[in-house]
Structures are given as C-alpha cells and as structure tokens.
Design a protein around this motif. Structure first.
Motif, PDB file in Angstrom:
ATOM      1  N   GLY A  82       0.806  -1.202   0.000  1.00 24.55           N
ATOM      2  CA  GLY A  82       0.000   0.000   0.000  1.00 24.55           C
ATOM      3  C   GLY A  82       0.848   1.265   0.000  1.00 24.55           C
ATOM      4  O   GLY A  82       2.076   1.217  -0.091  1.00 24.55           O
ATOM      5  N   VAL A  83       0.179   2.396   0.107  1.00 26.94           N
ATOM      6  CA  VAL A  83       0.843   3.699   0.171  1.00 26.94           C
ATOM      7  C   VAL A  83       1.064   4.065   1.629  1.00 26.94           C
ATOM      8  O   VAL A  83       0.151   3.945   2.449  1.00 26.94           O
ATOM      9  N   GLY A  84       2.275   4.502   1.978  1.00 28.64           N
ATOM     10  CA  GLY A  84       2.582   4.910   3.343  1.00 28.64           C
ATOM     11  C   GLY A  84       2.791   6.416   3.441  1.00 28.64           C
ATOM     12  O   GLY A  84       3.404   7.021   2.544  1.00 28.64           O
ATOM     13  N   LEU A  85       2.287   7.034   4.514  1.00 27.58           N
ATOM     14  CA  LEU A  85       2.472   8.472   4.731  1.00 27.58           C
ATOM     15  C   LEU A  85       2.843   8.711   6.191  1.00 27.58           C
ATOM     16  O   LEU A  85       2.141   8.237   7.094  1.00 27.58           O
ATOM     17  N   PHE A  86       3.940   9.448   6.411  1.00 31.00           N
ATOM     18  CA  PHE A  86       4.367   9.842   7.762  1.00 31.00           C
ATOM     19  C   PHE A  86       4.321  11.361   7.836  1.00 31.00           C
ATOM     20  O   PHE A  86       4.918  12.057   7.001  1.00 31.00           O
ATOM     21  N   TYR A  87       3.588  11.868   8.851  1.00 30.58           N
ATOM     22  CA  TYR A  87       3.487  13.321   9.059  1.00 30.58           C
ATOM     23  C   TYR A  87       3.946  13.634  10.476  1.00 30.58           C
ATOM     24  O   TYR A  87       3.523  12.978  11.437  1.00 30.58           O
ATOM     25  N   TYR A  88       4.801  14.662  10.576  1.00 29.61           N
ATOM     26  CA  TYR A  88       5.264  15.097  11.903  1.00 29.61           C
ATOM     27  C   TYR A  88       5.183  16.608  12.002  1.00 29.61           C
ATOM     28  O   TYR A  88       5.640  17.337  11.106  1.00 29.61           O
ATOM     29  N   ALA A  89       4.595  17.073  13.112  1.00 29.54           N
ATOM     30  CA  ALA A  89       4.591  18.506  13.439  1.00 29.54           C
ATOM     31  C   ALA A  89       5.145  18.647  14.850  1.00 29.54           C
ATOM     32  O   ALA A  89       4.694  17.957  15.773  1.00 29.54           O
ATOM     33  N   GLY A  90       6.109  19.536  15.015  1.00 32.53           N
ATOM     34  CA  GLY A  90       6.732  19.727  16.317  1.00 32.53           C
ATOM     35  C   GLY A  90       8.151  20.224  16.143  1.00 32.53           C
ATOM     36  O   GLY A  90       8.565  20.637  15.048  1.00 32.53           O
ATOM     37  N   HIS A  91       8.921  20.184  17.226  1.00 36.68           N
ATOM     38  CA  HIS A  91      10.311  20.613  17.142  1.00 36.68           C
ATOM     39  C   HIS A  91      11.141  19.567  16.408  1.00 36.68           C
ATOM     40  O   HIS A  91      10.948  18.353  16.574  1.00 36.68           O
ATOM     41  N   GLY A  92      12.084  20.066  15.587  1.00 40.50           N
ATOM     42  CA  GLY A  92      13.055  19.205  14.935  1.00 40.50           C
ATOM     43  C   GLY A  92      14.363  19.952  14.821  1.00 40.50           C
ATOM     44  O   GLY A  92      14.393  21.183  14.895  1.00 40.50           O
ATOM     45  N   MET A  93      15.440  19.241  14.644  1.00 41.23           N
ATOM     46  CA  MET A  93      16.743  19.899  14.531  1.00 41.23           C
ATOM     47  C   MET A  93      17.668  19.042  13.689  1.00 41.23           C
ATOM     48  O   MET A  93      17.440  17.849  13.475  1.00 41.23           O
ATOM     49  N   GLN A  94      18.738  19.655  13.219  1.00 44.50           N
ATOM     50  CA  GLN A  94      19.773  18.915  12.511  1.00 44.50           C
ATOM     51  C   GLN A  94      21.055  18.953  13.329  1.00 44.50           C
ATOM     52  O   GLN A  94      21.413  19.963  13.929  1.00 44.50           O
ATOM     53  N   VAL A  95      21.720  17.802  13.374  1.00 47.62           N
ATOM     54  CA  VAL A  95      23.015  17.676  14.055  1.00 47.62           C
ATOM     55  C   VAL A  95      23.927  16.886  13.128  1.00 47.62           C
ATOM     56  O   VAL A  95      23.611  15.747  12.752  1.00 47.62           O
ATOM     57  N   ARG A  96      25.023  17.511  12.748  1.00 49.17           N
ATOM     58  CA  ARG A  96      26.011  16.881  11.862  1.00 49.17           C
ATOM     59  C   ARG A  96      25.344  16.293  10.611  1.00 49.17           C
ATOM     60  O   ARG A  96      25.616  15.157  10.195  1.00 49.17           O
ATOM     61  N   GLY A  97      24.427  17.049  10.026  1.00 50.89           N
ATOM     62  CA  GLY A  97      23.829  16.672   8.761  1.00 50.89           C
ATOM     63  C   GLY A  97      22.683  15.681   8.854  1.00 50.89           C
ATOM     64  O   GLY A  97      22.131  15.280   7.827  1.00 50.89           O
ATOM     65  N   ARG A  98      22.259  15.290  10.065  1.00 53.17           N
ATOM     66  CA  ARG A  98      21.139  14.361  10.237  1.00 53.17           C
ATOM     67  C   ARG A  98      20.007  15.081  10.945  1.00 53.17           C
ATOM     68  O   ARG A  98      20.237  15.958  11.807  1.00 53.17           O
ATOM     69  N   ASN A  99      18.798  14.723  10.609  1.00 54.64           N
ATOM     70  CA  ASN A  99      17.606  15.380  11.164  1.00 54.64           C
ATOM     71  C   ASN A  99      17.005  14.538  12.282  1.00 54.64           C
ATOM     72  O   ASN A  99      16.884  13.309  12.163  1.00 54.64           O
TER      73      ASN A  99
END
Length: 559
Positions: A82-99
């Motif tokens: 099937g089709v997959g969907l991931f949604y996120y709302a909130g704080h996020g950050m990047q550290v050394r090029g990774r989220n």
C-alpha cells in the motif's frame, strides 16, 4: 500523552483506491519552548487523511518510546503493501547533517546527546524503505527554532537536506537550513495550505506541493519556501479525479462487450452440450440396434419348436447351484459328473464352507435429469476432461500395455469417452446401465456402473446381452450373467480404494468334453468414479482368441 489509533474503513475500497496507511505525530507540550499548533495540525491532518482513504494512527505529545513504537508498528503494517504516509509537526533539529524529531520528554543538554534523546528521521525512512511498498510520503512540519540551540556549538538552523529513497517523496515546511513559523491561526502556515490542497480531486501529488509552496510563500512574503525531495515513479492522488464522460462511456462499452462475450460463450456451451447429448443418444441407439440384431440371429439359430429340445442336464444342475453356499450341493454335482465341465470348481467349493458375501450398503443416488447440464451437477459422475490411465497385463505372455480413457461428455444416459486401448483408439459411449461389450482383448462391463448407482447390493443380471460378441459364434448354448458380490478394499498402483466387486460369468459351448467357462471380475471405486481394477480368467475349456489378463489403475485426474 495521548495515543489514538484510527481503524481502516470497514467497507471495501474501490478498485481505483489502493491500500493507504498513515502515521501522524504532533508534539507541542514541551517543557522548554512549548508550541501552539502541532497537536491541532496533527489532528486536522489525521481527519483529512481519513477522508481520502487512509487508515491513520495518531500520536499526540509523544515520548521517545511512544514515537519509536509507533514507527515500528507503522513499518510492520507497510510490509503488507500500500501507500505509506508519515506526518510530523513539532520541534526538529539537525546535528552533523542528520535530522532529529524531538519528543516532548527530551532531556537534551548537549549536542552529542541528541542522537540518544530524539528520533532520527532516517529511522522512519529506513522503515519505509525496508517495507518495499510501492510509494511513501514523509511530511515534516518540524523546521521551527531549536529549543536547545544555546547549549550547542553548532549554529545550524532548521533541518538538513535529505535524499528520498526510491519511490519516496520527502516534504519540508521550508527549505533546508531555514526556519518555519509556528503560525498565528488554528494551524501552522504550512499545514494550513496542505490541508486546503489535499481535498482537491484529481490533483497529482507533485502539483499539491507546488500549490502549497505558492500559498506559503505568499502568506510569509517569501520568508518561508517549502521544499521537497522526490524519487516517485508512479502517480498518486489524495482524491482521484472523477471519471470524465468519455471514460464513463468507455467503461459502459467495455461492460457491454464483456456481457455480450459471456452470452456468446453460454450459447456456445449450450450448443456443445446439446450436440454431446445427441451424439450419446445416437450411439446408444446404434448399440441397442446391434443387440437386437444379435438376439434375432440367436432366435433364428434355435431349432424349430416342434423338435424336442436337447436339455443339457449338467448345465441345468450347475446353474441351479453355482451361486449357492452349501458344499453338499457341489458334492452332489461331483457324484453325478466326476469329470464334468465344472468338476475342478465344484471340488474347490465342496471343500470350503463358502460363507455368503456380506450385504453391502451403497448410498442411494438421486435421479439425474436426462440432459448433460443436469448430469454434470451429480457429484458421483465424472466430468468432461477427466482421465484415467491403466496398465494391461497379458497373463500368458506377461506383456504390459497402456490404456488411457478421457471423458468427452456426460449425460444421464451414458458417458461419451475417447479410449486408447491395445491396438485400438476409438470414441464410444459407455451406457449408464449394465452392458457387456467385447473390445478385444477386453471385456468391458459398464465402467461407470457405480457412478450411476446401478451396482447396488444384491444386483443380479441372469442373462446379459453382449455387444461385439465373438466368443460363442452365435451358439445358443452360450450364457453371460453378472452379479454384485460385495465390498472389497483393493490396492492398485494409483492407491488403495474401497470398491464394489462385480463378477460376470460366461458358460459357453462344450468342446472336447469341456464346457468353456470364463469369469471376469471388476472393482468399481466411488473415489475414482470408474473401474479401478479388472481381470479375466478361463476356468475350464479352451479359448484361442483373447488371453486372460489383469488391468489396474495407474493414475487418474478428476476435474
């Protein structure tokens, strides 16, 4: 923290609608730097996705443990397709090029603690990729200010660029390295425009995000520009386009063509069944005519009624006792004819108690209407295309030859079959009732007798007419008779069967002071719907035409 699971709709999806699974997370209740809109955004997204056919799992204000468990379950569900969907709302950050997506219970004081205290966005992508489903969407409205930035050495803002795996689209609320606003209304700016465009019918996924980008850029005066990374290979619509009048007409045309093709096939099948029924009836009529002609020849060969009949006392006596179980009867026969035609058989029977065969209880068979279609519904009868392979063994020369039978048609009156026999290939009808046919070197006694329910307990046929009879050369002293003996388990190369045993006996002319006596035995198995074993033995007299033989089933296929 609230964890809510939305169930998939119980009604079946339309053929155009693929299986859809979504995981939606909204984190707002942070101890440090709480946010206003992420939970509202997540709830609105969950509602919108459900309306477009997604089965949604909603996580509000999730801890790290809750977020990891939800992603793991999401990945397991995606593995079913099937089709997959991931949604996120909130704080996020990047550290050394990774989220990293920040849980509400994050205890992060230094930059090197982020990997242990937050959810790596690549963990979600890995779950999607390993599911090997055809299409995935990741939507991150998580580019807000880093609440821990003061304790970090790095000054990187927003999220880092991410490459989308094959068949995936990753959408960010703003460009890599930029910061998105939380929004002043009920929803964040990015999610507000996303919600507006999801409900539009017939808009491809790429066009949806273009429209979102235009709206966000307009509302933020170009300060926030949404961005996507895509490797999608197929088309996707949140709401599929409504079929056009042309498409509806084409669909109706296809449906009419299919209905017409089905009707033609049904008419063709009915015509074929009628043709088979007529062929069976014609062949049976021909067989009956042959039998009547044979009986006429026999009647003509009888001496005139004025002449005294010559009575064979030995044969009359033997006929009166041959089916009995009393040894004294056979001893009486031997006393009068010690060297008689049946002396050897009488001595064998006189020395045993000869218990009567047990009564057999065969299931009754409902009457079958006289047509091919109705007969085909009888589960005991074979079907067109059924095949049986036998091995024929000449008991004198021990030579093996193959026999193959294939059903061509079925009716209540008989079976039309094609037979490949030793030295012969022919199409013929096997009658439903008892009928003996000579097909040199074989005796065939209605191979489907049990399937038609005509081999019941106690069945006897004192006088049998014979098709293609050549043993007695029209001598009136010949007599064929048959009877059901009982039930017996037999083993063949095709397996073991519970069978009904039928014996057919020939008492022929006397030659050189010996009467010709031949006995054929047939075993019928309901499981195989046909004879599974047969044998022919000459008990007395000399017969020079056809040898004694054994036949057993090698394999069979029933449709």
């Amino acid at each position: 923290m609230t964890l809510a699971h939305a169930q998939l709709a119980t009604e079946k999806p339309s053929p155009e609608r693929e299986r859809r699974i979504a995981l939606v997370i909204g984190n707002a209740a942070y101890k440090s730097s709480p946010l206003k809109n992420p939970v509202n955004d997540a709830r609105a997204m969950a509602k919108a996705l459900r309306s477009t056919g997604f089965g949604v799992t909603l996580v509000e204000n999730g801890s790290l443990t809750a977020m990891r468990r939800a992603v793991r379950a999401f990945g397991d569900d995606l593995a079913s397709g099937g089709v997959g969907l991931f949604y996120y709302a909130g704080h996020g950050m990047q550290v050394r090029g990774r989220n990293y997506l920040i849980p509400i219970n994050a205890d992060i004081e230094r930059e090197d603690e982020v990997e242990d205290g937050a959810l790596d966005a690549n963990f979600v992508l890995a779950k999607m990729e390993s599911a090997r489903n055809p299409l995935n969407l990741m939507i991150l409205d998580a580019c807000r200010n880093n609440p821990f930035a003061r304790a970090f050495r790095s000054s990187a803002q927003g999220l880092a660029q991410m490459d989308a795996p094959a068949g995936t689209l990753v959408a960010f609320a703003t460009a890599p390295g930029s910061v998105a606003a939380d929004g002043e209304g009920e929803n964040g700016v990015y999610t507000k425009h996303l919600l507006e465009n999801i409900a539009r019918a017939g808009v491809p996924i790429e066009q949806v995000f273009k429209e979102v980008r235009r709206g966000v850029a307009r509302d933020t005066r170009e300060r926030q520009i949404p961005w996507e990374s895509s490797s999608l290979r197929g088309d996707f619509f949140f709401v599929p386009p409504a079929p056009s009048a042309t498409e509806e007409a084409q669909k109706a045309q296809v449906e009419r063509a299919v209905a017409e093709a089905v009707r033609r096939e049904q008419e063709k099948l009915a015509a074929q069944q009628a043709q088979i029924q007529k062929m069976i009836q014609d062949m049976l009529a021909k067989q009956r005519a042959e039998l009547e002609a044979e009986m006429g020849r026999r009647e003509a060969a009888k001496p005139p009624s004025s002449a005294p009949a010559v009575v064979d006392r030995e044969l009359v006596f033997w006929d009166s006792i041959k089916n009995g179980a009393n040894p004294e009867d056979y001893r009486a026969y031997l006393a009068q004819w010690p060297d008689g035609t049946f002396a050897a058989l009488a001595r064998a029977r006189a020395g045993s108690t000869l218990p009567r065969p047990p009564e057999i209880q065969l299931p009754s068979v409902p009457a079958v209407p006289g047509d091919t279609a109705a007969a085909a519904q009888n589960p005991r009868l074979p079907k067109e295309g059924d095949t049986w392979d036998y091995i024929f063994v000449d008991t004198l020369q021990r030579r093996e030859r193959g026999i193959r039978i294939e059903v061509l048609g079925v009716s209540s009156e008989g079976i039309l079959e094609h037979a490949t026999l030793p030295g012969l290939a022919e199409t013929r009808v096997q009658a439903a009732g008892p009928q003996l046919t000579m097909v040199p070197p074989l005796w065939e006694f209605s191979p489907y007798l049990l399937a038609y329910g005509n081999a019941t307990a106690g069945s006897q046929w004192p006088t049998l007419s014979v098709l293609r009879e050549r043993t007695c050369s029209h001598q009136i002293s010949c007599n064929y008779s048959g009877r059901v003996v009982g039930e017996e388990k037999v083993t063949t190369r095709a397996g073991a069967f519970d069978a009904v045993k039928v014996v057919v006996e020939l008492y022929g002319p006397v030659q050189s002071n010996q009467r010709l006596v031949r006995v054929a035995t047939f075993w019928y198995a309901e499981k195989a719907k046909r004879v599974v074993k047969a044998q022919l033995r000459t008990l007395s007299g000399v017969f020079s035409f056809d040898p004694d033989y054994d036949i057993e089933l090698l394999s069979y296929k029933l449709n």
